[in-house]
Design a protein around this motif. Structure first.
Motif, PDB file in Angstrom:
ATOM      1  N   THR A  48       0.837  -1.201   0.000  1.00  0.00           N
ATOM      2  CA  THR A  48       0.000   0.000   0.000  1.00  0.00           C
ATOM      3  C   THR A  48       0.870   1.248   0.000  1.00  0.00           C
ATOM      4  O   THR A  48       1.934   1.271   0.624  1.00  0.00           O
ATOM      5  CB  THR A  48      -0.951   0.041   1.198  1.00  0.00           C
ATOM      6  OG1 THR A  48      -1.801   1.168   1.032  1.00  0.00           O
ATOM      7  CG2 THR A  48      -0.208   0.181   2.523  1.00  0.00           C
ATOM      8  N   PHE A  49       0.427   2.254  -0.710  1.00  0.00           N
ATOM      9  CA  PHE A  49       1.194   3.504  -0.667  1.00  0.00           C
ATOM     10  C   PHE A  49       0.371   4.634  -0.071  1.00  0.00           C
ATOM     11  O   PHE A  49       0.909   5.624   0.376  1.00  0.00           O
ATOM     12  CB  PHE A  49       1.689   3.891  -2.063  1.00  0.00           C
ATOM     13  CG  PHE A  49       0.616   4.414  -2.980  1.00  0.00           C
ATOM     14  CD1 PHE A  49      -0.110   3.556  -3.774  1.00  0.00           C
ATOM     15  CD2 PHE A  49       0.307   5.776  -3.022  1.00  0.00           C
ATOM     16  CE1 PHE A  49      -1.113   4.032  -4.602  1.00  0.00           C
ATOM     17  CE2 PHE A  49      -0.686   6.256  -3.848  1.00  0.00           C
ATOM     18  CZ  PHE A  49      -1.404   5.367  -4.637  1.00  0.00           C
ATOM     19  N   ILE A  50      -0.956   4.452  -0.026  1.00  0.00           N
ATOM     20  CA  ILE A  50      -1.820   5.549   0.417  1.00  0.00           C
ATOM     21  C   ILE A  50      -1.492   5.959   1.847  1.00  0.00           C
ATOM     22  O   ILE A  50      -1.155   7.110   2.123  1.00  0.00           O
ATOM     23  CB  ILE A  50      -3.304   5.142   0.314  1.00  0.00           C
ATOM     24  CG1 ILE A  50      -3.675   4.930  -1.148  1.00  0.00           C
ATOM     25  CG2 ILE A  50      -4.202   6.203   0.937  1.00  0.00           C
ATOM     26  CD1 ILE A  50      -5.013   4.270  -1.355  1.00  0.00           C
ATOM     27  N   THR A  51      -1.561   4.989   2.766  1.00  0.00           N
ATOM     28  CA  THR A  51      -1.344   5.327   4.170  1.00  0.00           C
ATOM     29  C   THR A  51       0.094   5.756   4.452  1.00  0.00           C
ATOM     30  O   THR A  51       0.305   6.777   5.107  1.00  0.00           O
ATOM     31  CB  THR A  51      -1.798   4.165   5.065  1.00  0.00           C
ATOM     32  OG1 THR A  51      -3.123   3.811   4.684  1.00  0.00           O
ATOM     33  CG2 THR A  51      -1.767   4.553   6.522  1.00  0.00           C
ATOM     34  N   PRO A  52       1.109   5.027   3.962  1.00  0.00           N
ATOM     35  CA  PRO A  52       2.472   5.506   4.199  1.00  0.00           C
ATOM     36  C   PRO A  52       2.691   6.919   3.644  1.00  0.00           C
ATOM     37  O   PRO A  52       3.407   7.717   4.222  1.00  0.00           O
ATOM     38  CB  PRO A  52       3.340   4.500   3.442  1.00  0.00           C
ATOM     39  CG  PRO A  52       2.532   3.270   3.383  1.00  0.00           C
ATOM     40  CD  PRO A  52       1.109   3.707   3.308  1.00  0.00           C
ATOM     41  N   ARG A  53       2.033   7.209   2.540  1.00  0.00           N
ATOM     42  CA  ARG A  53       2.225   8.522   1.949  1.00  0.00           C
ATOM     43  C   ARG A  53       1.497   9.599   2.740  1.00  0.00           C
ATOM     44  O   ARG A  53       2.053  10.640   3.054  1.00  0.00           O
ATOM     45  CB  ARG A  53       1.711   8.498   0.519  1.00  0.00           C
ATOM     46  CG  ARG A  53       2.410   9.488  -0.345  1.00  0.00           C
ATOM     47  CD  ARG A  53       1.883   9.468  -1.741  1.00  0.00           C
ATOM     48  NE  ARG A  53       1.856  10.845  -2.214  1.00  0.00           N
ATOM     49  CZ  ARG A  53       2.942  11.535  -2.504  1.00  0.00           C
ATOM     50  NH1 ARG A  53       4.131  10.982  -2.375  1.00  0.00           N
ATOM     51  NH2 ARG A  53       2.843  12.781  -2.900  1.00  0.00           N
ATOM     52  N   LEU A  54       0.231   9.313   3.065  1.00  0.00           N
ATOM     53  CA  LEU A  54      -0.567  10.337   3.734  1.00  0.00           C
ATOM     54  C   LEU A  54      -0.170  10.510   5.194  1.00  0.00           C
ATOM     55  O   LEU A  54      -0.179  11.619   5.714  1.00  0.00           O
ATOM     56  CB  LEU A  54      -2.060   9.996   3.630  1.00  0.00           C
ATOM     57  CG  LEU A  54      -2.656   9.989   2.221  1.00  0.00           C
ATOM     58  CD1 LEU A  54      -4.151   9.782   2.279  1.00  0.00           C
ATOM     59  CD2 LEU A  54      -2.333  11.288   1.491  1.00  0.00           C
ATOM     60  N   LEU A  55       0.154   9.419   5.873  1.00  0.00           N
ATOM     61  CA  LEU A  55       0.487   9.537   7.296  1.00  0.00           C
ATOM     62  C   LEU A  55       1.994   9.575   7.524  1.00  0.00           C
ATOM     63  O   LEU A  55       2.446   9.810   8.633  1.00  0.00           O
ATOM     64  CB  LEU A  55      -0.127   8.367   8.082  1.00  0.00           C
ATOM     65  CG  LEU A  55      -1.603   8.512   8.456  1.00  0.00           C
ATOM     66  CD1 LEU A  55      -2.141   7.189   8.982  1.00  0.00           C
ATOM     67  CD2 LEU A  55      -1.799   9.598   9.499  1.00  0.00           C
ATOM     68  N   GLY A  56       2.758   9.331   6.461  1.00  0.00           N
ATOM     69  CA  GLY A  56       4.212   9.273   6.630  1.00  0.00           C
ATOM     70  C   GLY A  56       4.877  10.623   6.494  1.00  0.00           C
ATOM     71  O   GLY A  56       6.028  10.792   6.863  1.00  0.00           O
ATOM     72  N   GLY A  57       4.155  11.594   5.951  1.00  0.00           N
ATOM     73  CA  GLY A  57       4.703  12.944   5.824  1.00  0.00           C
ATOM     74  C   GLY A  57       5.987  12.993   5.028  1.00  0.00           C
ATOM     75  O   GLY A  57       6.835  13.853   5.254  1.00  0.00           O
ATOM     76  N   GLY A  58       6.164  12.057   4.113  1.00  0.00           N
ATOM     77  CA  GLY A  58       7.362  12.080   3.275  1.00  0.00           C
ATOM     78  C   GLY A  58       8.563  11.445   3.929  1.00  0.00           C
ATOM     79  O   GLY A  58       9.555  11.167   3.269  1.00  0.00           O
ATOM     80  N   SER A  59       8.486  11.205   5.242  1.00  0.00           N
ATOM     81  CA  SER A  59       9.652  10.628   5.918  1.00  0.00           C
ATOM     82  C   SER A  59       9.625   9.112   5.892  1.00  0.00           C
ATOM     83  O   SER A  59      10.634   8.483   6.169  1.00  0.00           O
ATOM     84  CB  SER A  59       9.719  11.071   7.383  1.00  0.00           C
ATOM     85  OG  SER A  59       9.175  12.335   7.527  1.00  0.00           O
ATOM     86  N   VAL A  60       8.468   8.544   5.625  1.00  0.00           N
ATOM     87  CA  VAL A  60       8.394   7.088   5.563  1.00  0.00           C
ATOM     88  C   VAL A  60       8.628   6.678   4.124  1.00  0.00           C
ATOM     89  O   VAL A  60       7.808   6.911   3.250  1.00  0.00           O
ATOM     90  CB  VAL A  60       7.024   6.582   6.067  1.00  0.00           C
ATOM     91  CG1 VAL A  60       6.882   5.092   5.836  1.00  0.00           C
ATOM     92  CG2 VAL A  60       6.866   6.924   7.538  1.00  0.00           C
ATOM     93  N   GLN A  61       9.805   6.114   3.907  1.00  0.00           N
ATOM     94  CA  GLN A  61      10.146   5.717   2.549  1.00  0.00           C
ATOM     95  C   GLN A  61      10.131   4.202   2.457  1.00  0.00           C
ATOM     96  O   GLN A  61      10.972   3.526   3.019  1.00  0.00           O
ATOM     97  CB  GLN A  61      11.527   6.268   2.184  1.00  0.00           C
ATOM     98  CG  GLN A  61      11.516   7.789   2.097  1.00  0.00           C
ATOM     99  CD  GLN A  61      12.891   8.393   2.150  1.00  0.00           C
ATOM    100  OE1 GLN A  61      13.872   7.732   2.437  1.00  0.00           O
ATOM    101  NE2 GLN A  61      12.966   9.683   1.878  1.00  0.00           N
ATOM    102  N   VAL A  62       9.121   3.720   1.769  1.00  0.00           N
ATOM    103  CA  VAL A  62       9.022   2.279   1.555  1.00  0.00           C
ATOM    104  C   VAL A  62       8.932   2.040   0.053  1.00  0.00           C
ATOM    105  O   VAL A  62       8.789   2.982  -0.721  1.00  0.00           O
ATOM    106  CB  VAL A  62       7.807   1.683   2.291  1.00  0.00           C
ATOM    107  CG1 VAL A  62       8.039   1.650   3.792  1.00  0.00           C
ATOM    108  CG2 VAL A  62       6.543   2.449   1.971  1.00  0.00           C
ATOM    109  N   LEU A  63       9.017   0.777  -0.328  1.00  0.00           N
ATOM    110  CA  LEU A  63       9.044   0.496  -1.771  1.00  0.00           C
ATOM    111  C   LEU A  63       7.819   1.054  -2.482  1.00  0.00           C
ATOM    112  O   LEU A  63       7.930   1.623  -3.566  1.00  0.00           O
ATOM    113  CB  LEU A  63       9.135  -1.019  -2.001  1.00  0.00           C
ATOM    114  CG  LEU A  63      10.541  -1.613  -1.868  1.00  0.00           C
ATOM    115  CD1 LEU A  63      10.488  -3.131  -1.960  1.00  0.00           C
ATOM    116  CD2 LEU A  63      11.476  -1.050  -2.936  1.00  0.00           C
ATOM    117  N   ALA A  64       6.648   0.916  -1.850  1.00  0.00           N
ATOM    118  CA  ALA A  64       5.431   1.358  -2.527  1.00  0.00           C
ATOM    119  C   ALA A  64       5.428   2.866  -2.755  1.00  0.00           C
ATOM    120  O   ALA A  64       5.076   3.334  -3.837  1.00  0.00           O
ATOM    121  CB  ALA A  64       4.213   0.937  -1.726  1.00  0.00           C
ATOM    122  N   THR A  65       5.848   3.647  -1.746  1.00  0.00           N
ATOM    123  CA  THR A  65       5.863   5.098  -1.940  1.00  0.00           C
ATOM    124  C   THR A  65       6.942   5.474  -2.945  1.00  0.00           C
ATOM    125  O   THR A  65       6.781   6.400  -3.726  1.00  0.00           O
ATOM    126  CB  THR A  65       6.133   5.840  -0.613  1.00  0.00           C
ATOM    127  OG1 THR A  65       7.344   5.341  -0.053  1.00  0.00           O
ATOM    128  CG2 THR A  65       5.011   5.653   0.374  1.00  0.00           C
TER     129      THR A  65
END
Lengths: 361, 306, 370
Positions: free
Chosen positions: B247-264
């Motif tokens: 999923t990229f939606i939640t990491p992107r929206l709640l990660g504030g750009g600092s959560v870098q995972v493969l999906a984002t």
């Protein structure tokens, strides 16, 4: 080795569609209507989503429809110019978009990739009112509106507007700053400005800027503000951040001056949108009618009032209360000239730098 | 002569081609089966095989700035991330996030699933429906909900402040904490569903049997309930793990750009930088990661199920 | 030697207030070493009773006493009973030996002794060679034996069997009946056995408790329950029965076991001999088993004889059943078949019985029991 764009996708799509027994879309019977102002047909417009779409529809599209009742406008909205470009690349071999309004750096890339047609004053008479500085030197789509990057701030925290970009680094606001990191154009602009402020030539190196931006990192609440950089300040999640003047002004009104926008004294950069006619557009004639209307004094004034974008034509006289809030294009604002094509070429690299060194300290 | 012996002889009667009729019937049946399968196979081909093949092909192209794709055959798109410690870290973070979210999600969903699976209430159906009702709202909406709850001035922070537990707001969003909380809640219904369906071997009678043999409640749980719900737990974990890392939606929206995972990363490469070949290569890497995890899962389930 | 192992006192279970009790003030005592069958139709409360004894369900009131100790409120895991469930409830994640060892493990029996006792228990059910098998690799009969071994290996105070044979096919059921009974007798385990199958109960049990509507209608040895049913329900539920309403005319002297011969009047058919408790008067139901009727096509065979017309004949090879109509009454008789003349529909038949085979149900009939 050969160069190609996303024609493969379109091919796949066509194959897919025919396998499924569907009619391939976008085929229609466009029959180029030649030059001259068309007054019927339809226009497929690709442009920004959100408040931009709402205000543009209200200020420009609705009046256009009133004026040309036989032209239908389909608005395809994207969240960024990059997404628009991607969509256009996908349809290159068989476009179903006619007009694109997007950031200048991105449309430049589109021009280079042969996605857009050149325009002239015969088809678009209002081009005559566009000053040379807002015309494309190769004859592609001209500037349609101008905005600039600024600091969006919480008026309760800042009774007096912040004067310098350095406010972002102020420890007082630790954890209360939002920055929109590259690939967003805001982040790219901040990088270039920081580089300048560090006495560096960003076209050669951004090492000093990177070092400085690393110091910014602990202050930052979010590098990807959601839903957007303005709401973050409005809801109090942050008190200061990057933003654009136009939307900032608009939200300032919407929130009873809860937020403000300021242009720092070190100078800032324009954010410029161009209006572009897609090459091999299915409705080329109607597209030009629309582009012409977008450059009309009427449309330019209406949109300046609606969303505070500065007009790009000379024959507009904005009311004083609007004029004072759109970005000045008369040279009165300290604008740092940025090499848009260069910035487009280093977008990947700078994005990487942010990801590896700035965000992830 | 018994009846069974005369039966096959009938085929040898004069004028009867041996097996011809049967053969024709089999062939006709097979044609019918194939004809019936065609739409499904075609659908699968168009919706799954073709895009996958296209993506794999794309991953061997070369990306240039602003979405230009150089059609070629290069391994650079793979060599680059695989030799870059940054992408190793992103991959590792992705994996770690999947594992943590999977474990937490299983932990909070297990009691609910166990209750729903075992309850004899006449409202069981309704209760299950309530448990999975959040699926009716999109993950985007729920993620925005969490942004409001976890924000600086959000429900959690203002409550804690109001109770005098904290002075400065906790940073619960725009980081991995926020992403984890959001993902755990968003994937709970999936975990609950997966567990309920995986609790097939669990039965009240087995627990009663254990009790009658002298096991106290704790022993009943550790010796019978838990081992028997392990397949459900594993399935739920796998499901949440796979959903989390893709999923990229939640990491992107709640990660504030600092959560870098493969999906984002894939999302940024696709929509921000328009580097499709690179994004495709990352997707293939993610796919391989899925494959590996599923292979391990199947080994484990075979072990505990067999 | 014969001491009381289990006493159930006024045991009542009400699933919800206001609802009819599932078990209603039930009293029963079971002697050490006995196998007692709780027999009855579904919903009679037999399983509820067993579950309360096992500790799987709390009684609403009443008490359960084992070896003189009140265990009504002892939790299930402290009761030390062995239970075999209808579905066997073998642990699917354990092999056969682990299943059997479970109870010993819970009792913290040393590993060495565990192994010995598990082996012995498996040998007892003749499945020693399957110790390492997975449960799902076993046949129904094997699972059944493992469940029995698992319950018995802990040397339970009471062995509880909940319809243990109902999931087996008919042939296997008969074999297992004999086997369970013989193991039960060898181990001397006092056993409570829930079943709805009268044959099972009659064949295996030392005592049968016939239950109906949460009550025990009769509690006694199989012969007594069959031959001397206390109620219409018992007579009807166990075996086949002809019921005739009769008025006691006079007592005709002593029979065996303190019972008396009676002369009774059956309306429209005359007077007949019967047997029953001393001191009966008034209207009663007479029960005569179809197998105890003798039939003749030619002339009455004795004093207690009814003449009628054959309405239906059913031939099953071993037995020959037929229904004889005498006025409004329909009597069923069952005879062993022979090569002698076969009765046919429409023939006149004379049915007769020994007075000792016509039992007067002591309770006054209260309409047909349902």
């Amino acid at each position: 080795m050969r160069f190609s764009l996303r024609s493969g996708i379109a091919a796949t799509a066509v194959v897919t569609a025919s396998i499924l027994g569907l009619t391939a879309c976008g085929g229609g019977s466009p029959a180029p209507q030649g030059t001259g102002a068309a007054t019927s047909g339809e226009v497929n417009l690709i442009a920004y989503s959100g408040v931009w779409q709402d205000q543009y529809t209200k200020a420009v599209i609705e009046p256009f429809k009133a004026k040309y009742p036989d032209i239908k406008i389909n608005f395809v909205s994207k969240r960024s110019s990059a997404e628009m470009l991607s969509a256009l690349q996908g349809q290159k071999s068989n476009p179903n978009t006619d007009v694109a309004i997007m950031d200048q750096s991105v449309s430049e890339s589109g021009n280079n990739q042969g996605l857009f047609d050149k325009v002239d004053a015969t088809a678009i008479p209002n081009l005559a009112n566009v000053p040379d500085k807002f015309k494309n030197k190769d004859g592609y789509g001209p500037v349609v509106m101008v905005d600039a990057v600024g600091l969006v701030y919480d008026t309760a925290t800042f009774p007096k507007a912040p004067e310098s970009w350095n406010a972002l680094w102020d420890k007082q606001y630790a954890g209360k700053v939002n920055v929109v990191a590259p690939p967003s154009l805001l982040g790219i602009t901040l990088t270039a400005i920081t580089s300048k402020m560090q006495g560096e030539d960003y076209t050669k190196s951004i090492d000093a800027a990177t070092a400085r931006l690393k110091e910014l990192s602990p202050n930052v609440q979010t590098f990807a503000p959601n839903p957007d950089e303005y709401q973050n300040v409005i809801t109090g999640q942050t008190v200061l951040g990057l933003g654009q003047n136009a939307r900032g002004q608009y939200y300032s009104d919407q929130t009873n001056k809860k937020i403000g926008v300021a242009f720092p004294k070190e100078g800032t950069a324009y954010q410029i949108n161009t209006v572009n006619v897609v090459k091999n557009a299915p409705n080329a004639a109607a597209a030009k009618t629309f582009a012409n209307y977008a450059l009309s004094a009427e449309a330019q004034t209406a949109f300046a009032k609606a969303l505070f974008y500065a007009p790009s034509v000379t024959n507009v006289n904005l009311p004083a209360e609007v004029k004072s809030r759109v970005v000045p294009t008369d040279g009165s604002l300290n604008i740092i000239p940025l090499d848009v094509s260069f910035l487009a070429s280093v977008r990947d690299k700078w994005t990487d730098t942010w990801k590896r060194q700035i965000i992830n300290k | 002569m018994s009846i069974t012996q005369t039966e096959p002889r009938q085929a040898d009667r004069p004028g009867h081609e041996p097996g011809a009729l049967e053969k024709a019937k089999v062939a006709r049946d097979r044609r019918t089966y194939i004809a019936l399968l065609v739409p499904a196979i075609l659908g699968l081909f168009v919706s799954f095989v073709l895009p996958l093949a296209y993506m794999i092909r794309m991953s061997f192209n070369q990306g240039a700035p602003d979405g230009v794709i150089v059609e070629t055959f290069t391994l650079d798109t793979y060599i680059q991330p695989l030799t870059d410690p940054f992408y190793w870290r992103v991959t590792l973070d992705t994996f770690q996030m999947g594992v943590i979210v999977g474990i937490l999600c299983v932990l909070v969903s297990y009691p609910v699933a166990l209750f729903l699976a075992r309850t004899t209430s006449k409202y069981k159906g309704l209760l299950i429906a309530i448990a999975i009702a959040p699926l009716l709202t999109s993950a985007v909406v729920r993620t925005y909900g969490w942004m409001v709850i976890l924000g600086t001035n959000g429900l959690v922070n203002s409550s804690l402040k109001g109770m005098g537990i904290i002075d400065t707001p906790l940073k619960l969003t725009n980081n991995m904490t926020g992403v984890t909380i959001g993902l755990v809640e968003i994937f709970m219904p999936y975990a609950i569903l997966a567990m309920i369906s995986g609790f097939g071997r669990l039965s009240y009678q087995l627990e009663e049997a254990a009790g009658s043999l002298g096991a106290n409640k704790f022993k009943v749980f550790t010796k019978v309930t838990l081992p028997l719900s392990l397949p459900g737990i594993l399935t739920a974990f796998l499901m949440v793990f796979v959903l989390s890392i893709s999923t990229f939606i939640t990491p992107r929206l709640l990660g504030g750009g600092s959560v870098q995972v493969l999906a984002t990363e894939i999302y940024d490469q696709t929509t921000g930088l328009l580097n499709w070949p690179f994004a495709a290569a990352l997707s293939v890497i993610l796919l391989v990661l899925f494959g590996a995890v599923i292979a391990v899962y199947q080994r484990i389930t075979k072990k505990i199920g067999g | 030697m014969n001491s009381t192992k289990l006493s159930i006192v006024d045991l009542t279970k009400r699933y919800a207030p206001g609802l009819e009790p599932a078990v209603d003030r039930l009293n029963m005592s079971v002697e050490e070493g006995h196998l007692v069958a709780l027999l009855g139709p579904s919903g009679c409360g037999k399983t509820t009773t067993l579950r309360m004894v096992a500790g799987l369900m709390d009684p609403t009131s009443g008490s359960i006493v084992v070896d003189g100790k009140d265990i009504t409120h002892t939790p299930v895991n402290k009761r030390g009973m062995g239970m075999v469930f209808q579905s066997y409830a073998l642990f699917p994640h354990m092999d056969v030996a682990q299943n059997v060892a479970f109870g010993l493990q819970m009792r913290k029996v040393p590993a060495k002794e565990q192994a010995k006792r598990v082996a012995a228990a498996l040998d007892m059910v003749q499945l020693g060679h399957l110790a390492k098998r997975k449960v799902r690799e076993l046949s129904g009969g094997q699972q059944q034996r493992i469940a029995l071994a698992r319950a018995l290996v802990v040397e339970p105070t009471l062995l509880l069997l909940d319809e243990p044979l109902s999931n087996l096919d008919a042939k296997l059921r008969e074999t297992m009946r004999t086997e369970i009974r013989s193991i039960q007798q060898r181990t001397g385990a006092t056993t409570l056995f829930v079943t709805h199958d009268q044959d099972e109960a009659l064949d295996m049990a030392d005592r049968i408790a016939v239950m109906n509507g949460g009550l025990i209608e009769q509690f006694g040895p199989p012969t007594e329950v069959y031959e001397r049913p206390n109620t219409h329900f018992v007579a009807n539920f166990i075996g086949q029965a002809n019921f005739l309403t009769a008025n006691v005319v006079s007592e005709n002297g002593p029979a065996t076991d303190g019972e008396r011969y009676y002369k009774v009047d059956i309306e429209g058919l005359g007077t007949f001999g019967a047997v029953g408790h001393p001191g009966l008067t008034g209207t009663h139901e007479l029960v005569i088993r179809p197998q105890r009727l003798q039939a003749s096509l030619h002339a009455p065979l004795g004093a207690n004889s009814i003449t009628g017309t054959i309405e239906r004949v059913s031939y099953t090879g071993d037995t020959l059943g037929f229904s004889v109509r005498a006025g409004e009454r329909l009597l069923h008789a069952q005879l062993m078949t022979s090569s002698a003349d076969m009765p046919r529909q429409g023939d006149t038949a004379h049915l007769s019985w020994e007075a000792a085979d016509a039992y007067i149900i002591p309770k006054t009939p209260q309409g047909p029991a349902s």
